[in-house]
Enzyme design. Structure first.
Site, PDB file in Angstrom:
ATOM      1  N   ARG A 238      -3.600   9.977  -1.183  1.00 22.98           N
ATOM      2  CA  ARG A 238      -3.380   8.523  -1.380  1.00 22.98           C
ATOM      3  C   ARG A 238      -2.075   8.285  -1.847  1.00 22.98           C
ATOM      4  NH1 ARG A 238      -7.175   8.279   1.357  1.00 22.98           N
ATOM      5  NH2 ARG A 238      -9.208   7.385   1.128  1.00 22.98           N
ATOM      6  N   GLU A 267      -0.340   0.006   2.450  1.00 21.60           N
ATOM      7  CA  GLU A 267      -0.672   0.316   3.998  1.00 21.60           C
ATOM      8  C   GLU A 267      -0.881  -0.800   4.860  1.00 21.60           C
ATOM      9  OE1 GLU A 267      -3.175   3.778   4.477  1.00 21.60           O
ATOM     10  OE2 GLU A 267      -1.933   4.979   2.931  1.00 21.60           O
ATOM     11  N   HIS A 286      -1.504   7.269   8.239  1.00 18.95           N
ATOM     12  CA  HIS A 286      -2.770   7.683   7.705  1.00 18.95           C
ATOM     13  C   HIS A 286      -3.661   7.969   8.860  1.00 18.95           C
ATOM     14  CE1 HIS A 286      -5.550   6.612   4.184  1.00 18.95           C
ATOM     15  NE2 HIS A 286      -5.873   7.724   4.954  1.00 18.95           N
TER      16      HIS A 286
END
Ligand code: NAP
Ligand code: GLV
Ligand code: GLV
Length: 331
Positions: A238, A267, A286
């Site tokens: 993360r 993000e 991601h």
């Protein structure tokens, strides 16, 4: 009456159709844009179940609005997007999707490590931009992966799967974890060290812990300063575990050699983010678990959890199991 459920992103039809047999479903139909907060605030008021993604912040103020909510089924293994304490306090079950994405995420993590070490993205751009005029001895040279030392921070499911891949490259393996993993040490020949020692000794550092209040900014300026000048940092866990500002400084000041990132503090990462200006930073949107088969398995597992929670069964992947005694006490 069927239990009411809201799904925050368009899911494969087969999974929705199966759920429709037993549940009354509404779904955010846009694949590109996340559900707006106002819509989610309205939907959560009445539903019995919520099927959500890691893009949704299921925080205290949202949870407070729920009147019937029994379960939040996250389609991810990480659940830092959900305020677990608030959910537990309100007697709401929370589930995640562990295991089914372990190998796929380890594949991507090792791929990102290789790509960063051997400058694969830079090299592709170099060729496509017409810069490849001839072969030359030190052109686009990178760091060797084989025989190098890999330090894994967080030897959980994915960390272990990553270590297995690294063994095939004859890497020396170190790990740091809050608890010792004696079985893995035996099985993989991986050595337990302090975080400080791991940072000092590793050629590659991979972050594989979940984001919690303990791991937030676990890698900051002080930790980056311990790393070798030739070392590579990989983060597929993360974004908030690494202080991005400190990482940028460490790269610019040549304290570390390169970084590979699949996750970011914000993000989607803003296009004017300083890290995106550096050629030695490989950036991915991601995609750790993004194989077709694995995303189907994650959706299906989250659906099973949701259904179990709404039909009186115990969901297989409850992350707040203490709730079961609470719910029994009430019922
Ligand atoms: P996991 O099996 O729970 O492994 C996490 C490991 O981190 C465990 O060994 C745990 O130790 C350790 N840990 C937790 N807190 C720690 C701390 N404060 N200090 C040191 N070690 C700590 O989880 P996983 O399935 O491997 O997934 C790990 C994370 O990867 C997820 O939480 C998610 O954020 C991320 N992820 C990203 C992608 C992507 O698309 N990029 C895909 C999947 C997962 P204990 O054994 O002592 O609990
Ligand atoms: C993805 O990042 C996950 O946590 O599953
Ligand atoms: C490189 O292509 C070599 O043959 O050494």
């Amino acid at each position: 009456m069927k239990p009411k459920v809201y799904i925050t992103r368009k899911l494969p039809e087969q999974i929705v159709n199966d759920l429709r047999q037993k549940l009354d479903i509404s779904m955010w139909e846009d694949e590109a844009i996340p559900v707006p907060r106002e819509v989610l605030e309205k939907e959560i008021e009445e539903v019995d179940g919520l099927f959500c993604m890691l893009t949704e912040q299921i925080d205290e103020s949202l949870i407070e609005k729920a009147t019937n909510l029994k379960i939040i089924a996250n389609m991810a293994v990480g659940y830092n997007n959900i305020d677990l304490q608030s959910a537990t306090d309100k007697g709401i079950m929370v589930t995640n999707t562990p295991g089914v994405l372990t190998e796929t995420t380890a594949d991507l993590t090792f791929g990102l490590l290789l790509a960063t070490a051997r400058r694969l993205i830079e090299a592709t751009d170099y060729l496509k931009n017409g810069q490849w005029k001839s072969w030359s001895p030190m052109q686009l040279t990178g760091q060797d992966v084989h025989d190098a030392t890999l330090g894994i921070i967080g030897l959980g499911r994915i960390g272990k799967a990553l270590a297995k891949r690294a063994k095939g490259f004859d890497m020396n393996l170190l790990y740091y974890n809050r608890s010792r993993k004696y079985d893995e040490e035996k099985e993989l020949g991986i050595e337990f060290v302090s975080l400080e020692e791991l940072l000092k000794k590793s050629d590659f550092v991979c972050v594989m812990v979940p984001l919690t209040s303990q791991t937030s900014y676990m890698i900051g300026a002080e930790q980056l300063a311990l790393m070798k000048e030739t070392s590579v940092l990989i983060n597929t866990a993360r974004g908030d575990i690494v202080d991005e500002h400190a990482l940028y400084q460490a790269l610019v000041n040549h304290e570390i050699w390169a970084a590979g990132l699949d996750v970011f503090e914000d993000e989607p990462v803003p296009l004017d983010h300083p890290l995106l200006t550096l050629p030695n930073v490989v950036t991915l949107p991601h995609i750790g678990s993004a194989s077709i088969a694995t995303r189907m398995k994650m959706a299906s597992l989250a659906a099973d959890n949701l259904l179990a929670g709404l039909t009186g069964d115990t969901p297989g992947n409850l992350v707040n199991p203490e709730i079961l005694t609470m719910l029994k006490g009430n019922g």
